[in-house]
Write a protein that holds these residues in place. Structure first.
Motif, short mmCIF file in Angstrom:
data_model
loop_
_atom_site.label_atom_id
_atom_site.label_comp_id
_atom_site.label_asym_id
_atom_site.label_seq_id
_atom_site.Cartn_x
_atom_site.Cartn_y
_atom_site.Cartn_z
N GLY A 1 24.69 -7.58 -4.62
CA GLY A 1 26.05 -8.04 -4.31
C GLY A 1 25.90 -9.08 -3.50
O GLY A 1 26.95 -9.81 -4.16
N GLN A 2 24.75 -9.65 -3.02
CA GLN A 2 24.76 -10.88 -2.83
C GLN A 2 24.34 -11.42 -3.74
O GLN A 2 24.29 -13.45 -3.77
N LYS A 3 23.64 -11.26 -4.95
CA LYS A 3 24.19 -11.87 -6.15
C LYS A 3 24.94 -12.62 -6.95
O LYS A 3 24.87 -13.14 -7.39
N LEU A 4 26.16 -11.94 -5.61
CA LEU A 4 27.06 -11.58 -6.73
C LEU A 4 27.93 -13.34 -6.13
O LEU A 4 29.22 -13.39 -6.16
N MET B 1 27.46 -7.73 4.82
CA MET B 1 26.97 -7.51 5.66
C MET B 1 26.79 -8.53 6.68
O MET B 1 26.01 -8.49 8.25
N GLY B 2 27.30 -9.55 6.35
CA GLY B 2 27.69 -11.11 7.06
C GLY B 2 26.09 -11.17 7.21
O GLY B 2 26.27 -12.26 8.36
N PHE B 3 25.10 -11.37 6.58
CA PHE B 3 23.96 -12.08 6.89
C PHE B 3 24.06 -13.53 7.01
O PHE B 3 23.01 -13.93 7.66
N PHE B 4 24.40 -14.35 5.52
CA PHE B 4 24.71 -15.59 5.57
C PHE B 4 25.79 -16.27 6.18
O PHE B 4 26.08 -17.46 6.05
N ALA B 5 26.11 -15.91 7.40
CA ALA B 5 27.54 -16.16 7.77
C ALA B 5 26.99 -17.49 8.53
O ALA B 5 27.89 -18.32 8.53
N HIS C 1 16.88 -17.13 -1.22
CA HIS C 1 15.39 -16.44 -1.08
C HIS C 1 15.67 -14.94 0.30
O HIS C 1 14.83 -14.18 -0.47
N MET C 2 16.42 -15.58 1.00
CA MET C 2 16.46 -13.37 0.98
C MET C 2 17.21 -12.86 0.84
O MET C 2 18.20 -12.91 0.38
N LEU C 3 17.67 -11.89 0.57
CA LEU C 3 17.53 -10.76 0.00
C LEU C 3 17.43 -9.00 0.43
O LEU C 3 17.22 -8.79 1.44
N SER C 4 19.17 -8.88 0.91
CA SER C 4 19.14 -7.57 1.01
C SER C 4 18.71 -7.18 2.27
O SER C 4 19.27 -8.36 3.40
#
Length: 540
Positions: free
Chosen positions: A157-160, A165-169, A180-183
């Protein structure tokens, strides 16, 4: 005493769930200091479980001595070849840390890394805990597969561009963290290390399961894992995906069912790559920026050759399936059908292995040689080897100390040599050599490398009949050539080795009983006759 055995099995099953299910998903909702978050959780749980297990053993021994009925397996413990390898590695770690000039760093590890002697001894303890306490239990393995799928689904999902999870807010799409950060695992190098062990359980379960329901359940988990390993951005993931398929075809030389399932898995991955590439192009910037600039590009993902590779694998799969059904209709099949099936299986193995070899040659041809190889790994490896050679005889023998790589290398070479590292990582501080064997050579010396290598060699020989264990050991070894120990891969590997050892010991006991021989002292089964051993790669 029987109660203590039951307690140990329950504790071990719970620990497997913690290490394989909870730890990969545990984040506290942020990528900030994620390594520390996961390590301290792992350390605290492991110390507690190992402490309880050791305490229960001490109490059992004390009660046995007090009552004069100490069991034979407590009084006369039989150690296997892997047990000796683990003990020797632990002794080397203790010796290296005790004689290190870097004090507490050798015991606790480098800051934010924590792979010192204390962690290494915990890994050895995990092996012995699982080797002596694990018994067949499908629940932890089902949960292992479910947790792996959640990790993979979040990563895809992140690669799309879908940050569920809102990690990149707190990050813009052009930030390094976004690509570069994943799942829930960490950066893409940590993800590859995690997958090198974690994917072995669903992959081996899919290839060897005798249940159609399990096969259908495990196919998308394994295929999605291989897909994400191919697109996440680290070259190690692509190589491991190829090795995983290659292992399936290797085992499929003598088993057409495994060969067919591997071909179906390869076809699914090949067809998924261009489909995923078109989705990235359709979504736009948010998806495109999630792919690292030095990884696979959307244009490479949409290459039409992936469709051709998928069609070839699918055609071979269908042909093998038809041959197998023809053989079944003829009551075992004629000699001509059996020969044709063997020829097709061998041909599929040769064809796919040739394709994988061609892709490997193409990849290597695109890599700059020398110091620039692998984002500066060439320079780092050269410095690591020179650092080992410049050490005194004691340093060559026992190393600078566990996880003391940075302390030794940065104290040996002038800053300008370390700053000569090229690419994105120029000027960064390296806590390890990005090659586990060079890292062990600098940290624990020749003795440490020999003992650590003995663990891998002994495991490859002793557990060659366990597909999941052998696959995990192989993929971890491949990844270790360009990566490092960390909390998401090393504990999981030692856990798998311990589970494989438990199964091997049980299998040996069963074979001794079936041959009418008396079990060696200390190897009597507490389960009695008829106890069936469940393979790690067979969930049902």
């Amino acid at each position: 005493m029987q109660d203590r055995d039951e307690f140990s099995r329950l504790l071990c099953g719970l620990y497997v769930v913690v290490l394989a299910v909870v730890l990969p998903l545990y984040t506290k909702g942020t990528y900030w200091q994620l390594g520390d978050t996961k390590y301290f959780f792992f350390r605290n749980v492991t110390v507690f479980c190992l402490g309880v297990w050791i305490l229960s053993a001490v109490v059992e021994i004390w009660c046995g001595l007090w009552q004069g009925r100490l069991r034979k397996e407590v009084r006369r413990v039989k150690l296997s070849s892997m047990d000796y390898c683990m003990l020797l590695y632990g002794i080397c770690v203790l010796l290296s840390a005790s004689l290190s000039v870097y004090g507490s760093v050798a015991w606790t590890g480098y800051r934010e890394w924590y792979m010192g002697a204390f962690s290494q001894l915990l890994f050895v303890g995990i092996y012995f805990f699982a080797a002596r306490s694990w018994r067949e239990n499908s629940v932890p393995l089902y949960l292992w597969n479910a947790a792996f799928f959640i990790v993979i689904a979040l990563g895809l999902g992140q690669k799309l561009g879908q940050d569920l999870m809102g990690f990149f807010a707190e990050h813009a799409i052009w930030d390094w963290e976004y690509s570069h950060m994943l799942s829930t695992v960490g950066n893409i190098n940590w993800f590859c290390g995690y997958c090198s062990v974690a994917i072995a359980v669903p992959a081996a379960g899919y290839l060897r399961s005798g249940s159609r329901i399990e096969t259908v359940f495990l196919y998308p988990i394994t295929a999605a894992g291989l897909l994400l390993m191919c697109i996440q951005g680290s070259d190690a993931g692509v190589i491991m995906a190829g090795v995983c398929l290659g292992l399936g075809l290797f085992w499929g030389r003598k088993d057409s069912r495994i060969c067919r399932r591997t071909l179906a898995l390869a076809a699914g991955v090949f067809f998924s790559l261009p489909v995923y590439g078109h989705l990235v192009l359709r979504i736009g910037q948010r998806a495109a920026y999630s792919l690292p600039s030095d990884g696979i590009s959307p244009e490479e993902l949409t290459w039409k050759g992936w469709y051709l590779a998928g069609i070839i694998c699918l055609a071979l799969y269908v042909f093998l399936l038809l041959l197998e059904r023809t053989a079944c209709r003829r009551g075992g099949g004629s000699e001509r059908v059996r020969r044709a099936e063997k020829a097709m299986t061998a041909g599929a193995w040769i064809l796919i292995m040739t394709g994988l070899l061609a892709l490997a040659v193409l990849y290597l041809s695109r890599q700059p040689f020398g110091a620039y190889w692998g984002n500066g790994r060439g320079t780092l490896w050269s410095l690591s080897w020179r650092g080992f050679l410049q050490n005194d005889w004691k340093g060559k023998l026992i190393g600078a100390g566990p996880d003391c790589y940075a302390e030794y290398i940065y104290g040996t070479f002038p800053p300008e040599e370390m700053l000569s590292l090229v690419g994105r990582w120029a000027g960064a501080i390296f806590a390890n050599a990005h090659n586990e064997w060079l890292n062990q050579l600098v940290n624990t010396g020749i003795l440490g490398v020999c003992c650590y290598g003995g663990v891998f060699l002994c495991g490859a020989i002793r557990y060659r009949r366990d597909m999941a264990g052998f696959m995990a050991l192989t993929l971890y070894t491949v990844n270790s050539l360009v990566s490092f120990q960390q909390v998401m891969n090393a504990p999981l590997l030692f856990l798998v080795l311990g589970i494989c050892e438990s199964r091997r010991r049980q299998r040996d006991r069963d074979e001794n009983r079936n041959d009418g021989k008396e079990c060696p002292p200390g190897t009597e089964s507490p389960e009695g006759d008829g106890q069936k051993v469940q393979n790690l790669d067979e969930m049902g």
